[in-house]
Motif scaffolding. Structure first.
Motif, short mmCIF file in Angstrom:
data_model
loop_
_atom_site.label_atom_id
_atom_site.label_comp_id
_atom_site.label_asym_id
_atom_site.label_seq_id
_atom_site.Cartn_x
_atom_site.Cartn_y
_atom_site.Cartn_z
N LEU A 26 -0.97 -0.76 5.54
CA LEU A 26 -1.57 -2.06 5.80
C LEU A 26 -0.73 -3.21 5.27
O LEU A 26 -0.78 -4.32 5.80
N TYR A 27 0.03 -2.96 4.19
CA TYR A 27 0.73 -4.05 3.52
C TYR A 27 1.88 -3.47 2.70
O TYR A 27 1.76 -2.40 2.12
N SER A 28 2.98 -4.21 2.64
CA SER A 28 4.12 -3.80 1.82
C SER A 28 4.87 -5.04 1.36
O SER A 28 5.08 -5.97 2.14
N ILE A 29 5.27 -5.05 0.08
CA ILE A 29 6.04 -6.16 -0.48
C ILE A 29 6.95 -5.60 -1.57
O ILE A 29 6.59 -4.64 -2.24
N ILE A 59 -5.60 2.98 -0.64
CA ILE A 59 -4.72 3.51 -1.69
C ILE A 59 -3.64 2.46 -1.94
O ILE A 59 -3.03 1.95 -1.01
N VAL A 60 -3.41 2.14 -3.22
CA VAL A 60 -2.34 1.23 -3.60
C VAL A 60 -1.27 2.06 -4.32
O VAL A 60 -1.58 2.77 -5.27
N VAL A 61 -0.04 1.97 -3.84
CA VAL A 61 1.06 2.73 -4.41
C VAL A 61 2.12 1.74 -4.89
O VAL A 61 2.58 0.90 -4.12
N ILE A 62 2.49 1.84 -6.17
CA ILE A 62 3.53 0.98 -6.75
C ILE A 62 4.68 1.88 -7.15
O ILE A 62 4.53 2.75 -8.01
N THR A 63 5.84 1.70 -6.49
CA THR A 63 6.98 2.58 -6.67
C THR A 63 8.19 1.77 -7.15
O THR A 63 8.56 0.78 -6.52
N PRO A 64 8.83 2.19 -8.24
CA PRO A 64 10.04 1.47 -8.67
C PRO A 64 11.17 1.70 -7.69
O PRO A 64 11.36 2.80 -7.16
N GLN A 118 6.47 -9.82 -19.82
CA GLN A 118 6.57 -9.49 -18.40
C GLN A 118 7.97 -8.94 -18.17
O GLN A 118 8.91 -9.68 -17.95
N PHE A 119 8.10 -7.63 -18.31
CA PHE A 119 9.39 -6.95 -18.22
C PHE A 119 9.29 -5.87 -17.14
O PHE A 119 9.40 -4.70 -17.41
N THR A 120 9.01 -6.32 -15.93
CA THR A 120 8.79 -5.38 -14.83
C THR A 120 10.11 -5.07 -14.11
O THR A 120 10.99 -5.93 -14.03
N VAL A 121 10.19 -3.87 -13.60
CA VAL A 121 11.35 -3.47 -12.80
C VAL A 121 11.08 -3.84 -11.35
O VAL A 121 9.94 -4.05 -10.95
N GLU A 122 12.14 -3.92 -10.56
CA GLU A 122 11.97 -4.15 -9.13
C GLU A 122 11.17 -2.99 -8.55
O GLU A 122 11.44 -1.82 -8.85
N CYS A 123 10.15 -3.32 -7.75
CA CYS A 123 9.28 -2.25 -7.22
C CYS A 123 8.72 -2.65 -5.86
O CYS A 123 8.72 -3.82 -5.48
N THR A 124 8.24 -1.66 -5.16
CA THR A 124 7.57 -1.86 -3.88
C THR A 124 6.09 -1.61 -4.07
O THR A 124 5.70 -0.59 -4.65
N VAL A 125 5.27 -2.54 -3.59
CA VAL A 125 3.82 -2.39 -3.62
C VAL A 125 3.39 -2.14 -2.18
O VAL A 125 3.66 -2.96 -1.29
N GLU A 126 2.75 -0.99 -1.95
CA GLU A 126 2.28 -0.64 -0.60
C GLU A 126 0.79 -0.36 -0.65
O GLU A 126 0.30 0.23 -1.61
#
Length: 131
Positions: A26-29, A59-64, A118-126
């Motif tokens: 449904l969504y990806s960023i 389902i929300v999937v957050i992948t580095p 706020q020390f987040t790695v680059e990731c994809t939120v789907e």
């Protein structure tokens, strides 16, 4: 709106499509890496509205995509972390890209001061929907 791939035979009959899968995207960023910090407690969040999302079937999937943008080894900073999410109800999702924590204030009386990082790695939120 339709996403994905559909295959039709020579008569125009669909032989394969997204309905043949158990999940629909449904969504990806892609969220960029960040390295920010400050004093105090944060409670803000990034809101994502995903039409068609339902917390009961979604389902929300957050992948580095990268764990660090620098070489690892002795003397290097620690790896970053992934954002977390929370359902806000309906089609809205909150993304938290920071952590709150306490550190001794240096006065020796067991007092702490609040800090956020706020020390987040680059990731994809789907965001997917189960079919």
């Amino acid at each position: 709106m339709s996403y994905g791939l559909n295959i039709f035979d020579e008569r125009g009959v669909q032989t394969f499509g997204m309905d043949d899968f158990t999940l629909q995207l449904l969504y990806s960023i892609v969220l960029p890496a960040s390295n920010l910090g400050g004093v105090g407690r944060r409670s803000d969040y990034m809101t994502i509205d995903v039409p068609g999302y339902d917390p009961n079937t979604g389902i929300v999937v957050i992948t580095p995509t990268k764990y660090a943008n620098y070489e690892q080894g002795a003397g290097q900073p620690a790896w970053g972390f992934l954002p977390t999410y929370r359902d806000l109800g309906g089609t809205s999702i909150a993304l938290y890209q920071y952590v709150n924590y306490g550190t001794p204030d240096g006065g020796g009386r067991g007092k702490y001061r609040e800090i956020w990082k706020q020390f987040t790695v680059e990731c994809t939120v789907e965001v997917f929907r189960r079919l």
